[in-house]
Design an enzyme around this catalytic site. Sequence first.
Site, PDB file in Angstrom:
ATOM      1  N   ARG A   1     -12.098  15.156   6.952  1.00 23.22           N
ATOM      2  CA  ARG A   1     -12.938  15.332   5.838  1.00 23.22           C
ATOM      3  C   ARG A   1     -14.638  15.742   6.193  1.00 23.22           C
ATOM      4  NH1 ARG A   1     -11.275  10.124   3.048  1.00 23.22           N
ATOM      5  NH2 ARG A   1      -9.044  10.500   3.076  1.00 23.22           N
TER       6      ARG A   1
ATOM      7  N   ASN B   1       0.929  -1.231   0.086  1.00 21.60           N
ATOM      8  CA  ASN B   1      -0.057  -0.012   0.019  1.00 21.60           C
ATOM      9  C   ASN B   1       0.981   1.386   0.113  1.00 21.60           C
ATOM     10  OD1 ASN B   1      -1.923   2.013   0.477  1.00 21.60           O
ATOM     11  ND2 ASN B   1      -2.590   1.205   2.316  1.00 21.60           N
TER      12      ASN B   1
ATOM     13  N   ARG C   1      -2.126  -2.040  -3.858  1.00 22.27           N
ATOM     14  CA  ARG C   1      -3.240  -1.338  -3.367  1.00 22.27           C
ATOM     15  C   ARG C   1      -3.547   0.130  -4.387  1.00 22.27           C
ATOM     16  NH1 ARG C   1      -5.307   2.895   1.159  1.00 22.27           N
ATOM     17  NH2 ARG C   1      -7.392   2.948   0.658  1.00 22.27           N
TER      18      ARG C   1
ATOM     19  N   GLY D   1     -10.644   7.682   7.525  1.00 23.83           N
ATOM     20  CA  GLY D   1     -11.439   7.848   6.537  1.00 23.83           C
ATOM     21  C   GLY D   1     -12.740   7.120   6.748  1.00 23.83           C
TER      22      GLY D   1
ATOM     23  N   GLU E   1      -7.642  -5.747   4.219  1.00 20.00           N
ATOM     24  CA  GLU E   1      -7.461  -5.317   3.068  1.00 20.00           C
ATOM     25  C   GLU E   1      -6.318  -6.159   2.421  1.00 20.00           C
ATOM     26  OE1 GLU E   1      -7.810  -1.553   4.484  1.00 20.00           O
ATOM     27  OE2 GLU E   1      -9.042  -0.633   2.820  1.00 20.00           O
TER      28      GLU E   1
ATOM     29  N   HIS F   1     -12.540   2.357  -0.293  1.00 20.87           N
ATOM     30  CA  HIS F   1     -12.678   1.277   0.773  1.00 20.87           C
ATOM     31  C   HIS F   1     -13.145   0.004  -0.022  1.00 20.87           C
ATOM     32  CE1 HIS F   1     -12.796   4.547   4.157  1.00 20.87           C
ATOM     33  NE2 HIS F   1     -11.611   4.342   3.983  1.00 20.87           N
TER      34      HIS F   1
HETATM   35  P1  ADP Z   1      -6.545   4.600   8.234  1.00 17.42           P
HETATM   36  O1  ADP Z   1      -6.254   3.070   7.875  1.00 17.42           O
HETATM   37  O2  ADP Z   1      -7.575   5.305   7.231  1.00 17.42           O
HETATM   38  O3  ADP Z   1      -5.316   5.278   8.493  1.00 17.42           O
HETATM   39  P2  ADP Z   1      -7.688   3.482  10.472  1.00 17.42           P
HETATM   40  O4  ADP Z   1      -8.913   2.663  10.118  1.00 17.42           O
HETATM   41  O5  ADP Z   1      -6.538   2.740  11.053  1.00 17.42           O
HETATM   42  O6  ADP Z   1      -7.398   4.707   9.499  1.00 17.42           O
HETATM   43  O7  ADP Z   1      -8.315   4.527  11.721  1.00 17.42           O
HETATM   44  C1  ADP Z   1      -7.526   5.384  12.487  1.00 17.42           C
HETATM   45  C2  ADP Z   1      -8.532   6.030  13.220  1.00 17.42           C
HETATM   46  O8  ADP Z   1      -9.002   5.129  14.345  1.00 17.42           O
HETATM   47  C3  ADP Z   1      -7.771   6.767  14.238  1.00 17.42           C
HETATM   48  O9  ADP Z   1      -7.368   8.129  13.882  1.00 17.42           O
HETATM   49  C4  ADP Z   1      -8.527   7.048  15.354  1.00 17.42           C
HETATM   50  O10 ADP Z   1      -9.620   8.214  15.348  1.00 17.42           O
HETATM   51  C5  ADP Z   1      -9.366   5.729  15.470  1.00 17.42           C
HETATM   52  N1  ADP Z   1      -8.918   4.814  16.515  1.00 17.42           N
HETATM   53  C6  ADP Z   1      -8.027   3.986  16.508  1.00 17.42           C
HETATM   54  N2  ADP Z   1      -7.884   3.159  17.636  1.00 17.42           N
HETATM   55  C7  ADP Z   1      -8.755   3.779  18.303  1.00 17.42           C
HETATM   56  C8  ADP Z   1      -9.241   3.473  19.655  1.00 17.42           C
HETATM   57  N3  ADP Z   1      -8.727   2.588  20.439  1.00 17.42           N
HETATM   58  N4  ADP Z   1     -10.338   4.089  20.250  1.00 17.42           N
HETATM   59  C9  ADP Z   1     -10.959   5.069  19.649  1.00 17.42           C
HETATM   60  N5  ADP Z   1     -10.572   5.346  18.111  1.00 17.42           N
HETATM   61  C10 ADP Z   1      -9.431   4.552  17.843  1.00 17.42           C
END
Ligand code: ADP
Length: 406
Positions: free
Chosen positions: A244, A17, A98, A215, A389, A187
């Site tokens: 966003r 990715n 990806r 996201g 993914e 996604h």
């Molecule tokens: P991406 O892959 O799009 O970067 P993720 O699906 O890994 O995003 O999501 C990351 C987000 O998930 C973080 O910015 C946070 O907002 C939320 N997050 C991750 N772990 C926790 C947790 N333990 N409690 C609350 N929110 C969480």
Amino acid sequence: MRIKKEGNYMYKVMAVNAGSSSLKYKLFEMPEEKVLCSGVADRIGHEDGIFVIKYDGKKVEETLPILDHTRGVELVLQALTKYGIVKSLDEIKCVGHRVVQGGKYFSHSAEFDADTEDKIDMLTPLDPLHAQAHLLGYRAFKAAMPNVPAIAVFDTAFHQTMEPEDYLYPIPFEYTEKYDVRRYGAHGTSHNYLANKGVKDYGAKRIISCHIGSGSSLCAIADGKCVATSMGLTPLGGVMMGTRTGDMDPSVMDYLATCTGKDVHELYNIFNKKSGFLGMTGISNDTRDIEDAVHKGNERAIVASKVFARRIADTIGSYFVRLGGADLIIFSAGIGENAPYFRKLILDDIKEALGLVIDYEANEKARGIEMVISKPESKIKVVVIPTDEEVMIARDCYTRIVNGRI
Ligand code: ADP
């Protein structure tokens, strides 16, 4: 070297990715889906780049210059032999990349050849944030391993089964035709994984999957196929996210341009990178920080959390109608998998209308693990499923190898 096991050959395949400043990777042994190693080359373009590799329960992290994607890929490949994860790079039989935007060209994954490269390049205006980064990642692997086939797995492909009334925008038709303006969603690889699990493990025909992380997008799935999804022409559309806006009245753009003197590009950037939780609260895009602020009584964090939950609840409601009911609601991704507080906010908004009976104890416990969080008497089963993914990409590589398609 191919090792035959139970009638199937075992192959090592790499899921990649590549983003603009990071390159995440995971090496699988297929068909077992065993993760041999994973990690990231992060802060690409910086003198203080970060290289991480996890294998055999160990984690190695180094800070060193990673000035471009080529260097990032070199570090990944060197580490594989250095830590004895592979004896030779020849063991890797396919690299799956990806790719966020496949536009109108790709309703499935594709071999990553010159034609695919050209099409992704042409799609750059639809995905200025990722398209060129994906190409950099692909080219860096191609240069390092010229004889290893590569495939592109598109985030939009799963959504290509939507009907026109689900993906068309009511703008002058010439724009739709001439510029391919429509809902593509994103996604899709995650929603596809969740759809497969929902069908196979829960026997669900009508699924609403909520991939909510930094996201966020939702998907309505009938018989394993996408019928509607919340992200739009780009990942800016749909529900509110970390930075966003999600959907809003398009006239906000024109009105703010008049009020602030900013041009469309500046405002677009603000809607993408400085809005959502970050913009509404001024605190953070990370829901962990938002939750802390809520518990300290921060008014803006409280209202932002409610807006976030309400947008998701409204979308679940509309997908319930779109699907003629629902058998399964899935929560996944960073927030969906780890944040009982936000799941509860969302579920409390929809439970009465949809006849949900929530198991709040299970909701509290479900953190990063698969778990049913509704009670047996609930009209719709609600489940937390960690998404994967990368394994979808690895499966795609493997299927192509065994079918002789690469
Ligand atoms: P991406 O892959 O799009 O970067 P993720 O699906 O890994 O995003 O999501 C990351 C987000 O998930 C973080 O910015 C946070 O907002 C939320 N997050 C991750 N772990 C926790 C947790 N333990 N409690 C609350 N929110 C969480």
